[in-house]
Design an enzyme around this catalytic site. Structure first.
Site: not given
Ligand code: MEV
Length: 311
Positions: A147, A100-103, A105-106, A96-97
């Site tokens: 990420d 917080g799961l890295g969409s 970067a992936a 999911p966009v």
């Molecule tokens: C994001 O997945 C993690 C943060 O620490 C941002 C970052 O490290 O770039 C919130």
């Protein structure tokens, strides 16, 4: 046609403080994937399709600074290809966009690798990571690089900004539950808000980041020595510091509390916060019942994932 996939990620400990030079622990999540397919286009131009975000556009029609345009053009530049052949690049993701799961970067890593493969070129992991990091700056503003690093290398990382990649051992497997608030929360905003706090009182926030750094080091020791239950209180302590940074929110707090009340050994938000996902440490026997408690508390999705033993 060339296809490349890249996993999602979760941050176990240390988000936000990692932007300020403290360590963080992150692992790839292979149940979640971004996929990029590259093939010749019958029509001139570079055509980008991302059905998940209803995007279908020729590359140069995307605004300058668009993350997908930036990552694709950076690959052409790195490969020294000023006039690439007509291409169709299709991107899909089960990540999911803005969760917080890295969409972001992936998607970048999958595109970079699929393009290189289609063009018969190869880039080192280090080069892939550097290109993905540049795209991360567009998603996040001031990313630490965690990420793109965990996703490029596809293995657990003990990450310190600007330092060479370091992995960590897992003496005993452990089970985590990921709970999705379903609320999209761009990391750029929470990272920007923490920066404002830090700018207003650097001494106070440096001390908070130091405390997070201590938690991360203790968590690494616990994982490497197989003392898994010790991770629970460390997760709770890390969540409290993230609350102090104002990056939790009512939905995340509700899921974190529900997980603990249902028998999780500890729980915290994971990633940028505000919305997105939380994680809970569970015994394999409890995983299903804690997942059910999270769904009753409003989680839109739950994933059970095992961090494998890697002695
Ligand atoms: C994001 O997945 C993690 C943060 O620490 C941002 C970052 O490290 O770039 C919130």
């Amino acid at each position: 046609m060339s296809i490349a996939c890249a996993p999602g990620k979760i941050i176990l400990f240390g988000e936000h403080a990692v932007v300020y030079g403290r360590p963080a622990l992150a692992v790839p999540v292979t149940q979640l994937q971004a996929t990029a397919e590259v093939q010749e286009s019958p029509v001139a131009g570079i055509w980008v399709e991302a059905p998940d975000i209803s995007l279908h556009s020729e590359l140069t029609c995307l605004p300058a600074g668009h993350a997908l345009r930036t990552v694709i053009e950076s690959v052409f530049r790195t490969l020294n290809l000023p006039a690439p052949p007509p291409l169709r690049i299709r991107v899909t993701a089960t990540i999911p966009v803005a969760s917080g799961l890295g969409s972001g970067a992936a998607v970048s890593v999958a595109i970079i690798r699929a393009l290189c493969s289609f063009l018969g070129q190869s880039l080192s992991d280090e080069q892939v990571n550097a290109l993905a990091y540049n795209a991360e700056k567009l998603y996040h503003g001031t990313p630490s690089g965690i990420d793109n690093t965990v996703i490029t290398y596809g293995r657990p990382v003990y990450f310190v900004r600007g330092q060479p990649i370091e992995t960590f051992r897992t003496a005993r497997a452990f089970t985590l539950l990921i709970g999705d608030t379903g609320i999209p929360a761009p990391t750029r905003e929470s990272v920007g808000d923490v920066r404002k706090l830090w700018e207003a009182d650097r001494r106070q926030w440096e001390a908070v980041f130091d405390a997070v750094g201590e938690i991360v080091r203790a968590a690494r020791d616990a994982i490497e020595s197989g003392h898994i239950p010790a991770l629970g209180p460390l997760m709770n302590a890390n969540h409290a510091l993230l609350q102090a940074m104002t990056v939790s929110g009512p939905e995340l707090d509700r899921l974190v509390l529900a997980a603990r009340q249902a028998g999780a050994l500890g729980a915290k938000l994971s990633g940028g916060g505000r919305g997105g996902n939380m994680i809970a440490l569970v015994t394999p026997e409890r995983a299903e019942s804690v997942a059910a408690a999270l769904r009753s508390a409003g989680a839109k999705n739950t994933i059970i994932t095992t961090i494998q033993e890697n002695p």
